[in-house]
Design a protein around this motif. Sequence first.
Motif, short mmCIF file in Angstrom:
data_model
loop_
_atom_site.label_atom_id
_atom_site.label_comp_id
_atom_site.label_asym_id
_atom_site.label_seq_id
_atom_site.Cartn_x
_atom_site.Cartn_y
_atom_site.Cartn_z
N LYS A 32 1.78 -2.43 13.22
CA LYS A 32 0.88 -1.60 14.03
C LYS A 32 1.65 -0.63 14.94
O LYS A 32 1.13 -0.19 15.97
N ASP A 33 2.87 -0.28 14.54
CA ASP A 33 3.64 0.72 15.27
C ASP A 33 3.47 2.11 14.68
O ASP A 33 4.03 3.08 15.20
N ALA A 34 2.73 2.21 13.60
CA ALA A 34 2.48 3.50 12.96
C ALA A 34 1.12 3.47 12.30
O ALA A 34 0.68 2.42 11.82
N TYR A 35 0.44 4.59 12.31
CA TYR A 35 -0.87 4.63 11.66
C TYR A 35 -1.11 6.01 11.04
O TYR A 35 -0.59 7.03 11.50
N ASN A 36 -1.90 5.99 9.98
CA ASN A 36 -2.25 7.22 9.27
C ASN A 36 -3.57 7.77 9.76
O ASN A 36 -4.47 7.02 10.15
N PHE A 37 -3.71 9.08 9.70
CA PHE A 37 -4.98 9.71 10.01
C PHE A 37 -5.84 9.72 8.74
O PHE A 37 -5.31 9.60 7.63
N PRO A 38 -7.15 9.85 8.87
CA PRO A 38 -8.01 9.93 7.68
C PRO A 38 -7.58 11.07 6.75
O PRO A 38 -7.22 12.16 7.21
N VAL A 39 -7.61 10.78 5.47
CA VAL A 39 -7.18 11.76 4.47
C VAL A 39 -8.30 12.75 4.17
O VAL A 39 -9.47 12.36 4.04
N ILE A 40 -7.94 14.01 4.05
CA ILE A 40 -8.85 15.03 3.55
C ILE A 40 -8.33 15.47 2.19
O ILE A 40 -7.17 15.89 2.07
N ARG A 41 -9.14 15.35 1.17
CA ARG A 41 -8.73 15.72 -0.19
C ARG A 41 -9.95 16.21 -0.94
O ARG A 41 -10.91 15.46 -1.13
N LYS A 54 -2.66 15.03 4.62
CA LYS A 54 -2.34 13.66 4.99
C LYS A 54 -1.44 13.72 6.22
O LYS A 54 -0.49 14.50 6.26
N GLY A 55 -1.74 12.89 7.22
CA GLY A 55 -0.93 12.90 8.42
C GLY A 55 -0.94 11.57 9.11
O GLY A 55 -1.59 10.62 8.66
N GLY A 56 -0.21 11.50 10.22
CA GLY A 56 -0.17 10.26 10.97
C GLY A 56 0.83 10.33 12.09
O GLY A 56 1.45 11.37 12.34
N PHE A 57 1.01 9.20 12.76
CA PHE A 57 1.96 9.09 13.85
C PHE A 57 2.72 7.77 13.74
O PHE A 57 2.10 6.70 13.69
N ASP A 58 4.02 7.86 13.66
CA ASP A 58 4.89 6.70 13.62
C ASP A 58 5.57 6.58 14.97
O ASP A 58 6.52 7.32 15.28
N LYS A 59 5.06 5.67 15.80
CA LYS A 59 5.61 5.51 17.15
C LYS A 59 7.01 4.93 17.11
O LYS A 59 7.85 5.22 17.97
N ALA A 60 7.28 4.11 16.11
CA ALA A 60 8.62 3.53 15.98
C ALA A 60 9.65 4.60 15.65
O ALA A 60 10.74 4.63 16.23
N GLY A 61 9.30 5.48 14.73
CA GLY A 61 10.22 6.54 14.34
C GLY A 61 9.98 7.85 15.06
O GLY A 61 10.70 8.83 14.82
N ILE A 263 -13.17 -7.73 -6.02
CA ILE A 263 -12.37 -8.20 -4.89
C ILE A 263 -12.99 -7.70 -3.60
O ILE A 263 -13.86 -6.83 -3.63
N ARG A 264 -12.54 -8.24 -2.49
CA ARG A 264 -12.98 -7.80 -1.17
C ARG A 264 -11.81 -7.14 -0.44
O ARG A 264 -10.65 -7.41 -0.76
N PRO A 265 -12.09 -6.30 0.54
CA PRO A 265 -10.99 -5.68 1.29
C PRO A 265 -10.01 -6.69 1.87
O PRO A 265 -8.80 -6.42 1.90
N ASP A 266 -10.50 -7.85 2.29
CA ASP A 266 -9.59 -8.83 2.89
C ASP A 266 -8.75 -9.57 1.85
O ASP A 266 -7.91 -10.41 2.20
N ASN A 267 -8.96 -9.26 0.55
CA ASN A 267 -8.10 -9.78 -0.49
C ASN A 267 -6.82 -8.95 -0.64
O ASN A 267 -5.88 -9.38 -1.34
N ILE A 268 -6.79 -7.77 -0.05
CA ILE A 268 -5.70 -6.83 -0.24
C ILE A 268 -4.70 -6.95 0.91
O ILE A 268 -5.08 -6.97 2.08
N VAL A 269 -3.43 -7.02 0.55
CA VAL A 269 -2.36 -7.22 1.54
C VAL A 269 -1.52 -5.95 1.64
O VAL A 269 -1.14 -5.37 0.62
N GLU A 270 -1.21 -5.52 2.86
CA GLU A 270 -0.30 -4.40 3.03
C GLU A 270 1.13 -4.84 2.71
O GLU A 270 1.58 -5.90 3.17
N LEU A 271 1.83 -4.06 1.92
CA LEU A 271 3.18 -4.41 1.49
C LEU A 271 4.11 -4.59 2.69
O LEU A 271 5.05 -5.40 2.63
N GLY A 272 3.84 -3.88 3.77
CA GLY A 272 4.66 -4.02 4.97
C GLY A 272 4.70 -5.43 5.51
O GLY A 272 5.69 -5.87 6.11
N ALA A 273 3.62 -6.19 5.28
CA ALA A 273 3.58 -7.58 5.74
C ALA A 273 4.59 -8.44 4.97
O ALA A 273 5.15 -9.39 5.51
#
Length: 322
Positions: A32-41, A54-61, A263-273
Amino acid sequence: MLIVPEREIADLMTREAAFDAVEGVFAAMASKDAYNFPVIREAIGHEDALYGFKGGFDKAGMALGLKAGGYWPHNLEKHGHINHQSTVFLFDPDTGMVKAMVGGNLLTALRTAAASSVSIKHLARKDSKVIGMIGAGHQATFQLRAALEQRPFEKVIGWNFHPEMLPNIEKVATEAGLPFEAVELDQLGHDADVIISITSAFEPSLMSDHVSAGTHIACMGTDTKGKQEVETALLGRATVFTDEVAQSITIGEAQHAIFNHVIRPDNIVELGAVINGTNPGRTSDDEITLFDGTGVGLQDLAVAASVVDLAVKKGVAIEVDF
């Protein structure tokens, strides 16, 4: 403002640097040190093009910005340019002032390949020997080169909607000293320990019953609503990982499995974990793992920021008063 032209990128960004940047971003997102903004496509209604941001803010970097661009499917045949076109803009998080404009075409190819490569490092079986490629376009060559660095592969097999393009990936295999074989999809799914799918398809090609137990699959082509590379049932068999869950369930490969209640959204794992050690990742040699690589803006910002630093050190960044 600094400008790093597209022509300079090849001499600045390596696969290793792209891998490190993307792996770091995934870890920061999971923490949770970085997050993406909603994508427009959007389809712009001209030249069959898809265009977006596509954009976002990485507070760590401390990376803030966006990538603007998209896919012009007729570019190569009509204009002699690659079909994917993009530019990255970086801003100062402290002031909001623009810091840099960076050519994004090669960076996009490198960071996309790095993402699947990171998934192979953390999820594929250690004894993986055969890699299967679905797709043989421009991006597929980047994918294969990056993937071959993650396991001691002994053979490359491939399939493409247009078989005449398969020499593109055969050349990469040959450069790596590996044999290549063009196969049908059922054989590819049966024989491959790792599969990378990198197409722009809106209908699945890889079916669930094609895929053997223990396979790792990186689905890298689905980044827009409606696109689909693999049968929905395959996600039901697999443990599903992604770069970002919000994108996975809306524009990624998982969108169809979510819609059909496979599947459900909570079945999906972020690779960062997995990278951070808060999720075990693969838990058995028989488990099918699937990485839904949707392409997050933070990946672009991370590689672009790295390029700007290198460009300044090498004296090739162009400074303008903006």
